[in-house]
Design an enzyme around this catalytic site. Structure first.
Site, mmCIF file in Angstrom:
data_model
loop_
_atom_site.group_PDB
_atom_site.id
_atom_site.type_symbol
_atom_site.label_atom_id
_atom_site.label_comp_id
_atom_site.label_asym_id
_atom_site.label_seq_id
_atom_site.Cartn_x
_atom_site.Cartn_y
_atom_site.Cartn_z
ATOM 1 N N TYR A 48 44.622 49.348 88.336
ATOM 2 C CA TYR A 48 43.247 49.345 88.289
ATOM 3 C C TYR A 48 42.670 47.775 88.502
ATOM 4 C CZ TYR A 48 38.526 49.340 86.413
ATOM 5 O OH TYR A 48 37.142 49.250 86.145
ATOM 6 N N ARG A 67 32.277 66.455 92.250
ATOM 7 C CA ARG A 67 32.243 68.002 92.026
ATOM 8 C C ARG A 67 31.192 68.598 93.065
ATOM 9 N NH1 ARG A 67 31.772 64.611 87.553
ATOM 10 N NH2 ARG A 67 33.113 65.083 86.052
ATOM 11 N N LYS A 73 40.631 46.351 91.857
ATOM 12 C CA LYS A 73 39.348 45.877 91.569
ATOM 13 C C LYS A 73 39.433 44.204 92.231
ATOM 14 C CE LYS A 73 36.824 48.971 89.939
ATOM 15 N NZ LYS A 73 35.716 49.414 90.798
ATOM 16 N N GLY A 120 29.472 59.828 87.116
ATOM 17 C CA GLY A 120 30.539 59.038 86.274
ATOM 18 C C GLY A 120 29.704 58.230 85.279
ATOM 19 N N GLN A 121 30.272 57.388 84.422
ATOM 20 C CA GLN A 121 29.730 56.696 83.092
ATOM 21 C C GLN A 121 28.457 55.954 83.595
ATOM 22 O OE1 GLN A 121 31.904 53.533 81.404
ATOM 23 N NE2 GLN A 121 30.782 53.785 79.130
ATOM 24 N N GLY A 154 29.988 58.306 92.923
ATOM 25 C CA GLY A 154 30.463 58.193 91.914
ATOM 26 C C GLY A 154 29.300 58.440 90.727
HETATM 27 C C1 VAH Z 1 38.294 50.615 81.680
HETATM 28 N N1 VAH Z 1 35.896 51.135 80.948
HETATM 29 O O1 VAH Z 1 38.443 50.851 80.443
HETATM 30 C C2 VAH Z 1 36.670 50.459 81.857
HETATM 31 C C3 VAH Z 1 36.546 49.032 82.464
HETATM 32 C C4 VAH Z 1 36.634 46.689 81.784
HETATM 33 C C5 VAH Z 1 36.998 48.224 81.341
HETATM 34 O O2 VAH Z 1 36.902 48.752 83.545
HETATM 35 O O3 VAH Z 1 39.151 50.920 82.183
#
Ligand code: VAH
Length: 319
Positions: A142, A36, A146, A11-12, A8
């Site tokens: 998400y 990519r 996690k 990514g950010q 990754g």
């Molecule tokens: C999101 N920037 O908004 C991520 C992050 C805590 C937020 O996991 O999904």
């Protein structure tokens, strides 16, 4: 010397972590891996880059062997808003991808960094001074991935005596990459609009307070945790860390102090509003401070100043 693989990497977090790791451990000791085929310009001549699929154990294992990797920073994941658009894809990348990398790390005896998130908390979690150990009933895909990731990493530490470490990141603010489908993205988008002298329509409601952090602090936290003495780590792979907590109107006021003509209105996105309201306002990060000396450096004000200065200077994609 450490030999590191960062998944990754484009990514950010990866875009800022990779250069810091290369400065610290040597350009050729840090392999950037992304989905990519062709690396971003920033990666073309700054060190080794490989294109990977995070669920392809064979190719990742071959990379670990080729570069004699001993440490993996596994950052590849779909963020919260994107994950709600395609929960099945998010489960595959976030869970099957993690399990694949855990198995490769186990086989090759690698240390692993796993980024967790405030997303592991849900509506029933205490929102203010959210404890390190507390109820975790996330209601986003998400957050579920996690949380499952935290538990899977705990299991691999216990079952296979692996060295796995991680933090629960708050919303991260940075200028090197465009926002990537997160709920906290408003706190990045707002700066792009302000620097371009455009009005900003905020997709979260006034008063929606969230834990936030400036990327330089986040990257330093990762490096400091991975360098910490393992004997002092009780919580290991899921440390609450935070730096600031604010609502959109507070960030707007901070930006207006630097750019008085900037204007913001609200156009609420119900999906991201619901996600944001399920997350903490501010976590208690005393365990990270006590066990490995975590200490944020940026406040909302100093972050605002630096973001505006850097976007004006560094980020051609803004203009
Ligand atoms: C999101 N920037 O908004 C991520 C992050 C805590 C937020 O996991 O999904």
């Amino acid at each position: 010397m450490k030999r590191i693989l960062v998944t990754g990497a484009t990514g950010q977090i990866g875009s800022e972590l990779v250069p810091v790791l290369r400065d610290k451990y040597g350009r050729d000791n840090v392999v950037a891996a992304g989905h990519r085929r062709k690396p971003e310009d920033a990666f073309v001549d700054s060190g080794p880059y490989e294109s990977i699929e995070t669920t392809d154990a064979k190719s990742i294992s071959a990379l670990v062997k080729k570069y004699r990797i001993d440490t993996i920073y596994h950052l590849a994941a779909l963020l919260s808003a994107k994950a709600e658009e395609d929960p099945q894809l998010a489960w595959n990348i976030n869970m099957n991808g993690l399990q694949t990398v855990l198995e490769v790390a186990r086989y090759h005896h690698c240390t692993l960094f796993f980024p967790s998130s405030i997303g592991v908390f849900g509506p029933s979690t205490p929102k203010d001074n959210t404890p390190q150990v507390t109820i975790q009933r996330p209601n986003t895909l998400y957050g579920i991935t996690k949380l499952a990731g935290e538990l899977l990493c705990d299991y691999y530490v216990k079952k296979y005596d692996m060295d796995i470490r991680g933090v629960r990141f708050p919303g991260l603010i940075s200028y090197k990459t465009l926002p990537g489908g997160g709920t906290t993205d408003y706190a990045v988008e707002i700066f792009y609009a302000a620097v371009k002298h455009e009005p900003y329509r905020c997709f979260l409601k006034e008063g929606t307070r969230l834990d936030m952090m400036y990327m330089p602090d986040a990257v330093r936290a990762v490096v400091e945790l991975m360098e910490a003495d393992a004997r002092s780590l009780r919580h290991r792979n899921a440390y609450n860390i935070t730096a600031m907590s604010f609502a959109p109107e507070q960030l707007y006021a901070s930006i207006k102090k630097e750019l008085p003509h900037f204007s913001m209105t609200y156009e609420v996105d119900p999906i991201r509003q619901e996600i944001a309201e399920s997350w903490p306002h501010k976590m208690d990060d005393s365990a990270a401070r006590a066990e490995w000396g975590w200490q944020p450096e940026y406040t909302m004000e100093s972050m605002t100043k630096d973001m505006i200065e850097q976007l004006r200077k560094e980020a051609p994609h803004v203009t």
